[in-house]
Write a protein that holds these residues in place. Structure first.
Motif, PDB file in Angstrom:
ATOM      1  N   VAL A  22       0.852  -1.182   0.000  1.00 44.69           N
ATOM      2  CA  VAL A  22       0.000   0.000   0.000  1.00 44.69           C
ATOM      3  C   VAL A  22       0.894   1.241   0.000  1.00 44.69           C
ATOM      4  CG1 VAL A  22      -0.296  -0.040   2.541  1.00 44.69           C
ATOM      5  CG2 VAL A  22      -1.898   1.240   1.138  1.00 44.69           C
ATOM      6  N   VAL A  23       0.561   2.184  -0.860  1.00 41.07           N
ATOM      7  CA  VAL A  23       1.327   3.427  -0.987  1.00 41.07           C
ATOM      8  C   VAL A  23       0.478   4.549  -0.400  1.00 41.07           C
ATOM      9  CG1 VAL A  23       2.423   5.012  -2.627  1.00 41.07           C
ATOM     10  CG2 VAL A  23       2.398   2.553  -3.114  1.00 41.07           C
ATOM     11  N   LEU A  24       0.870   5.018   0.764  1.00 43.93           N
ATOM     12  CA  LEU A  24       0.086   6.042   1.457  1.00 43.93           C
ATOM     13  C   LEU A  24       0.541   7.424   0.989  1.00 43.93           C
ATOM     14  CD1 LEU A  24      -1.901   6.705   3.879  1.00 43.93           C
ATOM     15  CD2 LEU A  24       0.186   6.988   5.242  1.00 43.93           C
ATOM     16  N   THR A  25      -0.353   8.160   0.344  1.00 50.93           N
ATOM     17  CA  THR A  25       0.006   9.505  -0.135  1.00 50.93           C
ATOM     18  C   THR A  25      -0.290  10.536   0.945  1.00 50.93           C
ATOM     19  OG1 THR A  25      -0.420   8.879  -2.422  1.00 50.93           O
ATOM     20  CG2 THR A  25      -0.440  11.227  -1.938  1.00 50.93           C
ATOM     21  N   VAL A  26       0.742  11.297   1.323  1.00 51.72           N
ATOM     22  CA  VAL A  26       0.598  12.202   2.475  1.00 51.72           C
ATOM     23  C   VAL A  26       0.793  13.683   2.110  1.00 51.72           C
ATOM     24  CG1 VAL A  26       1.295  10.417   4.120  1.00 51.72           C
ATOM     25  CG2 VAL A  26       3.043  11.922   3.145  1.00 51.72           C
ATOM     26  N   ASP A  27       0.810  13.972   0.802  1.00 49.61           N
ATOM     27  CA  ASP A  27       1.148  15.359   0.438  1.00 49.61           C
ATOM     28  C   ASP A  27      -0.058  16.246   0.124  1.00 49.61           C
ATOM     29  OD1 ASP A  27       0.488  14.268  -2.012  1.00 49.61           O
ATOM     30  OD2 ASP A  27       2.536  14.274  -2.790  1.00 49.61           O
ATOM     31  N   LEU A  28      -1.263  15.700   0.271  1.00 51.80           N
ATOM     32  CA  LEU A  28      -2.440  16.548   0.013  1.00 51.80           C
ATOM     33  C   LEU A  28      -3.287  16.740   1.265  1.00 51.80           C
ATOM     34  CD1 LEU A  28      -3.747  15.359  -3.504  1.00 51.80           C
ATOM     35  CD2 LEU A  28      -2.194  17.232  -2.965  1.00 51.80           C
TER      36      LEU A  28
END
Ligand SMILES: Cc1cc2nc3c(=O)[nH]c(=O)nc-3n(C[C@H](O)[C@H](O)[C@H](O)COP(=O)(O)O)c2cc1C
Length: 405
Positions: A199-205
């Motif tokens: 799982v790739v957790l996107t944290v930049d938004l």
């Protein structure tokens, strides 16, 4: 300065002058010295005609609806970060090592225990049916035929089950968190059941992004957007299969209160390996290591998150130094050429992800366009590896690059 101006004026005069004439060679030479080669307008008619990925961009721009092109092309504020991504490559130059036998260059590598036939990975891009009727399925088929790892956005327009079937192998599942944990756990379980191992957790938004340029495209698009996008504040979620049955509403997307504790929660909730996407500083790389993440993904979302004006390639050295080989480091944002990819590998990245470049191929020619983009990038990378004297990905090192300024 005055001399430079005089030279420019003189060159402009020469170009326009019957003395030189409008021969292609004369014109190109003069344009090059003026630093603005004006290429002839030409739209390729098939993927085979492409000379570089920008050929696909031009077709994509001509075929996409205005608002969809705006969604693809733009960054935040005045595109400061988007521009910085490209400029960063100019500051790194290549150092060629001659007379190395590079008759057989191999792009084989490994990432999180998976063998890969190249370090070029398809970044997660949501809503791909906005770019081509076959959307994520065309991308998956291209990833399969070309042998590339694919990351699938959780705002995909096609379900993970169908994409994995088309890919023929599990994809990495990219996940935007929501502030309602039940949405997260439902979706994570579904991805895991479908076969995803990462799982790739996107944290930049987490605090939103100022997509002012996108809205400039939207306001001049005369089509009725409600025909495809369900109307209402939560309408867009209805068109996203991964949100089906989660009960999510748009308000759940406010993740501004999220902290590094979320990684622990994620770890408890899933067996999938965890990659954090959107890291740009040594401080955050350190937090990732402390929380035991499996890989770190340097990214500014292709200039679509914050208007930092800081290029992704410029973030890489401090992240790599902090990580110090403990986990793999991936990177994206602005990668368009084999030389770009080579520079990131030389700076210590383990894999390079591409976003817009393959979407241009998708928009222009569907599966065949994505295939050609991947094929070209591999060929370009192989060529620059040969030029630099690197026979394998492991051979690429700091000695192959230098930095200006
Ligand atoms: C149209 C578009 C949609 C995107 N959707 C997502 C997404 O759903 N999830 C995500 O983590 N990143 C998303 N991204 C960011 C990409 O994963 C990647 O970080 C970025 O495209 C890399 O920059 P590049 O386009 O210059 O290669 C999107 C990017 C674009 C251009």
């Amino acid at each position: 300065m005055a001399n430079a101006q005089l030279r420019r004026q003189f060159l402009k005069f020469l170009v326009a002058s019957p003395l030189l004439g409008w021969t292609t060679a004369g014109r190109l030479l003069a344009d090059e010295m003026l630093d603005t080669i004006s290429l002839p307008d030409y739209l390729i008619k098939s993927p085979d005609e492409a000379l570089d990925v920008f050929d696909f961009h031009n077709v994509a721009r001509s075929v996409l609806p205005t608002a969809h092109y705006g969604y693809l092309a733009t960054g935040t504020d005045g595109n400061e970060t988007l521009k910085a991504n490209r400029k960063a490559f100019d500051r790194v130059y290549l150092r060629a090592m001659r007379m190395v036998d590079t008759a057989a260059v191999s792009l084989d590598t490994r990432l999180l225990d998976e063998p890969l036939t190249s370090p070029i990975v398809l970044a997660p891009v949501g809503s791909q049916k906005a770019f081509h009727a076959e959307g994520e399925l065309a991308t998956a088929r291209a990833a399969r035929s070309q042998g590339h790892l694919q990351m699938l956005s959780n705002v995909t327009s096609t379900s993970i089950e169908d994409v994995i079937e088309a890919r023929g192998e599990p994809v990495w599942f990219q996940f935007y968190p929501t502030n309602k944990w039940s949405t997260a756990s439902t979706m994570l379980k579904r991805a895991e059941d479908a076969g995803a191992k990462v799982v790739v957790l996107t944290v930049d938004l987490n605090s939103g992004s100022n997509r002012v340029l996108l809205n400039q495209f939207i306001r001049v698009d005369e089509r009725d957007c409600d025909v495809c996008h369900s109307p209402g504040p939560d309408g867009w979620l209805k068109t996203k299969p991964m949100y089906a049955g989660t009960g999510a509403v748009e308000a759940d997307w406010d993740m501004s209160s999220m902290t590094w504790d979320y990684i622990d929660r994620l770890r408890d909730a899933t067996r999938m390996k965890i990659v954090v996407k959107g890291v740009v500083t040594a401080e955050d790389a350190k937090s990732c290591i402390e929380r035991g993440v499996d890989a770190i993904y340097v990214s500014n979302h292709g200039g679509r998150a914050e208007a930092s004006g800081w290029g992704s390639l410029e973030n890489l050295p401090e992240v790599v130094a902090t990580v110090n080989g403990r986990v793999p480091v991936l990177i994206d944002s602005g990668f368009r050429r084999g030389t770009d990819i080579f520079k990131a590998l030389a700076l210590g990245a383990d894999a390079v992800c591409i976003g817009r470049a393959y979407i241009w191929g998708l928009a222009a020619f569907g599966q065949a366009g994505v295939e050609k983009v991947l094929d070209m990038l591999r060929a370009e990378l192989r060529m620059v590896m040969g030029q630099m004297g690197a026979r394998s990905i492991a051979d690429i090192g700091a000695e192959h690059i230098g930095a200006r300024g």
